[in-house]
Design a protein around this motif. Structure first.
Motif, mmCIF file in Angstrom:
data_model
loop_
_atom_site.group_PDB
_atom_site.id
_atom_site.type_symbol
_atom_site.label_atom_id
_atom_site.label_comp_id
_atom_site.label_asym_id
_atom_site.label_seq_id
_atom_site.Cartn_x
_atom_site.Cartn_y
_atom_site.Cartn_z
ATOM 1 N N VAL A 2 0.857 -1.176 0.000
ATOM 2 C CA VAL A 2 0.000 0.000 0.000
ATOM 3 C C VAL A 2 0.897 1.231 0.000
ATOM 4 C CG1 VAL A 2 -1.775 1.278 1.262
ATOM 5 C CG2 VAL A 2 -1.787 -1.209 1.290
ATOM 6 N N ARG A 3 0.721 2.072 -0.997
ATOM 7 C CA ARG A 3 1.530 3.281 -1.079
ATOM 8 C C ARG A 3 0.701 4.489 -0.660
ATOM 9 N NH1 ARG A 3 2.815 1.011 -6.326
ATOM 10 N NH2 ARG A 3 4.811 -0.042 -6.177
ATOM 11 N N GLN A 4 1.416 5.503 -0.203
ATOM 12 C CA GLN A 4 0.740 6.758 0.089
ATOM 13 C C GLN A 4 0.233 7.325 -1.231
ATOM 14 O OE1 GLN A 4 3.112 9.528 2.267
ATOM 15 N NE2 GLN A 4 1.427 10.919 2.578
ATOM 16 N N LEU A 8 -3.487 14.239 -6.447
ATOM 17 C CA LEU A 8 -4.638 14.024 -7.325
ATOM 18 C C LEU A 8 -5.290 12.667 -7.048
ATOM 19 C CD1 LEU A 8 -6.402 15.270 -9.437
ATOM 20 C CD2 LEU A 8 -4.782 14.506 -11.201
ATOM 21 N N GLU A 9 -4.481 11.668 -6.701
ATOM 22 C CA GLU A 9 -5.042 10.366 -6.334
ATOM 23 C C GLU A 9 -5.939 10.510 -5.104
ATOM 24 O OE1 GLU A 9 -1.681 7.151 -7.787
ATOM 25 O OE2 GLU A 9 -1.360 8.206 -5.892
ATOM 26 N N LYS A 10 -5.509 11.299 -4.122
ATOM 27 C CA LYS A 10 -6.332 11.527 -2.921
ATOM 28 C C LYS A 10 -7.645 12.197 -3.287
ATOM 29 C CE LYS A 10 -2.568 12.090 0.377
ATOM 30 N NZ LYS A 10 -1.840 13.031 1.225
ATOM 31 N N THR A 45 -6.199 8.548 -16.509
ATOM 32 C CA THR A 45 -4.880 7.993 -16.192
ATOM 33 C C THR A 45 -4.728 7.752 -14.700
ATOM 34 O OG1 THR A 45 -3.884 9.055 -18.126
ATOM 35 C CG2 THR A 45 -2.387 8.394 -16.347
ATOM 36 N N VAL A 46 -5.168 8.711 -13.881
ATOM 37 C CA VAL A 46 -5.082 8.553 -12.427
ATOM 38 C C VAL A 46 -5.914 7.351 -11.976
ATOM 39 C CG1 VAL A 46 -5.716 9.588 -10.204
ATOM 40 C CG2 VAL A 46 -4.531 10.956 -11.933
ATOM 41 N N MET A 47 -7.119 7.224 -12.503
ATOM 42 C CA MET A 47 -7.985 6.111 -12.095
ATOM 43 C C MET A 47 -7.429 4.777 -12.595
ATOM 44 S SD MET A 47 -11.729 7.930 -12.296
ATOM 45 C CE MET A 47 -12.635 6.573 -11.528
ATOM 46 N N ASP A 48 -6.826 4.760 -13.783
ATOM 47 C CA ASP A 48 -6.189 3.547 -14.284
ATOM 48 C C ASP A 48 -5.002 3.177 -13.395
ATOM 49 O OD1 ASP A 48 -5.873 1.430 -16.307
ATOM 50 O OD2 ASP A 48 -4.007 2.487 -16.765
ATOM 51 N N ASN A 49 -4.217 4.161 -12.991
ATOM 52 C CA ASN A 49 -3.085 3.910 -12.080
ATOM 53 C C ASN A 49 -3.572 3.370 -10.739
ATOM 54 O OD1 ASN A 49 -1.249 4.793 -13.987
ATOM 55 N ND2 ASN A 49 -1.055 6.839 -13.100
#
Length: 124
Positions: A2-4, A8-10, A45-49
Motif C-alpha cells: 500500500v503506497r501513500q 490528485l489520487e487523494k 490515467t489517475v484512475m487507471d493507475n
C-alpha cells in the motif's frame, strides 16, 4: 504493498469513497472540475493507475469502465499504517511516538477500541 496516495489520487479517491455506487471517469471528472480544471485523460490515467495499484476495481460497462474502491477508506488507511509500522526498526518505540502525537481524546478512543477486542483481533 500500500503506497501513500499522491495529491490528485487523494482527490479522486475522496470522491469515489464518498459515493455508494460504481463511478465512471466522466462522473469523477465533472465533480473535480467544480474546484479545478482537469482533462478527461488526466483523470482517466489517475484512475487507471489506482486500478493497477489495487486501490480501485473496475468492470467494463459498454465502452467505459465503472470503478469502485477495493477497500473502504478506513481499511485502506489501516493497511497503509500497518505498512509504515512494519518498516520501523522498533515497532514499540514507533507506536509510543505515535501515541505522543495524537490528541488525548483520540488516545482515549484508541484505548476504548483496544479494550473491546481480544488479543487475537476478534471482538469481545
Amino acid at each position: 504493498m500500500v503506497r501513500q496516495l499522491g495529491e490528485l489520487e487523494k482527490l479522486v479517491m475522496d470522491r469515489v469513497w464518498s459515493w455508494d455506487h460504481p463511478v465512471a471517469v466522466r462522473e469523477v471528472l465533472e465533480d473535480l472540475q467544480r474546484d479545478r480544471v482537469l482533462a478527461y485523460t488526466t483523470v482517466m490515467t489517475v484512475m487507471d493507475n489506482l486500478h493497477r495499484k489495487g486501490v480501485l476495481t473496475r468492470q467494463k460497462d459498454g465502452r467505459a469502465y465503472m470503478y469502485r474502491p477495493a477497500q473502504t477508506r478506513e481499511q485502506h488507511t489501516a493497511a497503509f499504517m500497518s505498512e509504515v509500522l512494519a518498516g520501523s526498526a522498533d515497532r514499540e518505540v514507533t507506536l509510543l511516538h505515535f501515541l505522543e502525537q495524537i490528541p488525548p481524546e483520540e488516545a482515549a478512543r484508541l484505548r476504548q477500541a483496544l479494550a473491546g477486542h481480544a488479543p487475537d483481533g476478534s471482538a469481545q
